[in-house]
Design a protein around this motif. Structure first.
Motif, PDB file in Angstrom:
ATOM      1  N   LYS A   5       0.841  -1.204   0.000  1.00  0.00           N
ATOM      2  CA  LYS A   5       0.000   0.000   0.000  1.00  0.00           C
ATOM      3  C   LYS A   5       0.873   1.250   0.000  1.00  0.00           C
ATOM      4  O   LYS A   5       1.831   1.329   0.770  1.00  0.00           O
ATOM      5  N   GLY A 221      -7.759   8.515   6.181  1.00  0.00           N
ATOM      6  CA  GLY A 221      -6.573   7.685   6.373  1.00  0.00           C
ATOM      7  C   GLY A 221      -6.862   6.195   6.167  1.00  0.00           C
ATOM      8  O   GLY A 221      -6.043   5.338   6.492  1.00  0.00           O
ATOM      9  N   ASP A 224      -4.874   2.366   4.595  1.00  0.00           N
ATOM     10  CA  ASP A 224      -4.157   1.321   5.344  1.00  0.00           C
ATOM     11  C   ASP A 224      -5.126   0.182   5.664  1.00  0.00           C
ATOM     12  O   ASP A 224      -4.805  -0.999   5.553  1.00  0.00           O
ATOM     13  N   GLU A 279       0.706   8.642  12.262  1.00  0.00           N
ATOM     14  CA  GLU A 279       0.230   8.899  10.909  1.00  0.00           C
ATOM     15  C   GLU A 279       0.404   7.713   9.970  1.00  0.00           C
ATOM     16  O   GLU A 279      -0.343   7.541   9.026  1.00  0.00           O
TER      17      GLU A 279
HETATM   18 MG    MG Z   1      -2.113   7.379   6.133  1.00  0.00          MG
END
Ligand code: MG
Ligand code: ASP
Length: 507
Positions: A5, A221, A224, A279
């Protein structure tokens, strides 16, 4: 088979897309045959999951909010910028005229579609969470198409696959929950045949669709998380998350250049770190891989030679245990206060509930009963929207805007407070940062909180708000952003996180 990823910062511009392609080609060449045999894949057993180019999801959402507020030129400008940014990548990275024409055309079509969506949001004058997901899903579709084309041009058979065909979710727009059974079935049906034909699938992260095909997102986000779901659904050997740092470090290396990489972590330690805003790892990522015992690696696309951080069920016993400091910037503080005695937990609950319904994420909050206030830390780009949602909840009329309320207090230390209704003040302070220190079991006898407080006390840092877990294993502070660098460096030194030798050098 390995799922790779790539985050948005790894694909910020054309040359970086090129570096991602180089990494994938190199990974395919150096792959051990045993892994490929295991997955029965001729492609070297590789699946790619991509984020949007960095900043694109923020821009897409900002455009949708502008459209809902009737700011037509703002959303048009955003669309135009997104178009030229993506076309720049196509033009600089694709030289074969066929791919270049096709992908260029596809991007124009997709952005035309985005414009149509913005226009319908403008007509409605309202942005629903469902509409916001539809808009936010464009970034990953654009980047997946571009990367797949670059790979093909470099001789690697690749196909962009929209995760709306793969990740089946419920209809909690903005934070949709994947349905494990149907998702696994779709992954097996749609992706396995590609692998068997030697084609590398380039899957859009972050997005999914309900059973009836309505586009959803898994939360900011969330790419992931997509990688972990894809890894679990395809029984991957490993899931690798490529970003712009060497793994999980004892501090942000841009702040503390001597920060050390944590070579190995257990699933539960990594979950804790992700929760506090590391993060490089979305908090929901670990669960799908735990269930299948799939190792997760965090690696740096700017430094591919570094082995990164390995996250497994049982990390080796002799690994070094260090409590990492996680910091985040680009944040704003929002304070809801009451000057009367009628502040109640219920008011805090109401505020948080409305924000969550509006799809706004609160990254940290702390409540003070004595000051009758609730402090919320949100992303800078969500600040105005949060203030207006809270205004509507606690104000007198449905259409109040925060910026139009009378100012009750204003100074650089506390920010701007405005009077809202009879009982409430709603204030905001720009440019704050958060620091979390996460203790690792066995690192020290005393809890991490007391050590961090002692260190900060010695330094005299100005702390705006504190949140601490009851376990004393972690503590988070909100501080003015301008103090972040010095505070993190100080904490890193005081907690003894520097590489051996450095401390003596300083003395
Ligand atoms: Mg991220
Ligand atoms: N592009 C999405 C975001 O910015 C998802 C991700 O990058 O993981 O939140």
């Amino acid at each position: 088979m390995i799922v790779h990823k790539f985050g948005g910062t790894s694909m910020e511009d054309g040359p970086l897309f090129g570096s991602v392609a180089d990494i994938l080609i190199q990974q395919q060449e150096t792959k051990k045959p045993s892994l490929a045999e295991k997955s029965g894949a001729k492609s070297g057993g590789m699946v790619v999951v991509v984020s949007a180019m960095s900043g694109v999801t923020d821009d897409l959402i900002a455009g949708a909010r502008a459209a809902a507020e009737g700011k037509d030129s703002a959303h048009r400008e955003i669309k135009a910028t997104l178009l030229s940014r993506h076309l720049d990548v196509v033009e600089s990275m694709l030289t074969h005229s066929r791919e270049r024409l096709e992908i260029g055309g596809l991007i124009k079509e997709q952005l035309h579609e985005l414009e149509r969506l913005y226009r319908s949001i403008a007509v409605l004058g309202e942005l629903t969470l469902r509409g916001c997901d539809a808009v936010a899903s464009f970034g990953e579709q654009l980047s997946a198409n571009i990367l797949a084309a670059i790979l093909r041009e470099r001789g690697m058979p690749a196909e962009a696959v929209n995760a709306t065909q793969l990740i089946v979710t419920d209809d909690t727009f903005g934070a949709a929950v994947p349905l494990v059974g149907p998702t696994r079935q779709r992954l097996q049906q749609r992706i396995k045949p590609l692998l068997e034909r030697g084609v590398v699938p380039v899957i859009t992260g972050y997005i999914g669709a309900t059973e009836s095909g309505v586009t959803t997102t898994l939360g900011r986000g969330g790419s992931d998380y997509t990688a972990a779901i894809v890894g679990a659904g395809l029984d991957a050997d490993e899931v690798w998350l490529w970003s712009d740092v060497d793994g999980i470090l004892t501090a942000d290396p841009n702040i503390v250049p001597e920060a050390r990489t944590l070579a190995e972590l257990s699933y539960s330690e990594a979950t804790e770190l992700a929760y506090f805003g590391a993060e490089v790892l979305h908090p929901k990522t670990i669960r799908p891989v735990i269930e299948h015992g799939i190792p997760l690696r965090i690696r740096n696309s700017f430094n591919p030679g570094h082995s990164g951080t390995l996250i497994t069920e049982t990390p080796s016993l002799d690994r070094e245990l260090l409590p990492p400091i996680i910091s985040a910037t680009g944040l704003s503080l929002i304070a809801i206060g009451s000057e009367d005695d009628n502040w109640a937990l219920q008011m805090a609950a109401r505020g948080l509930q409305r924000l969550s319904e509006a799809g706004l994420e609160v990254l940290m909050f702390s409540q003070s009963f004595s000051e009758q206030s609730l402090n919320l830390v949100v992303r800078k780009q969500d600040q105005a929207h949060c203030l207006n949602v809270l205004c509507r909840e606690f104000g007198d009329g449905p259409h109040q805007e925060w910026s139009k309320l009378p100012v009750s207090r204003q100074n650089s230390a506390t920010g701007t407070f405005r009077r809202l209704g009879d009982v409430c003040t709603l204030g905001t302070k720009d440019r704050v940062a958060t620091i979390s220190v996460v203790g690792v079991p066995g690192w020290s006898e005393t809890g991490i909180a007391s050590q961090a407080f002692a260190a900060l006390g010695k330094y005299g840092a100005r702390i705006i708000a504190v949140a601490q877990a009851a376990t004393e294993q972690s503590v988070s502070f909100c501080i003015p952003e301008e103090q972040l660098t010095d505070t993190v460096r100080h904490l890193h030194r005081e907690l003894g996180l520097e590489p051996r030798g450095t401390q003596d050098d300083i003395l």
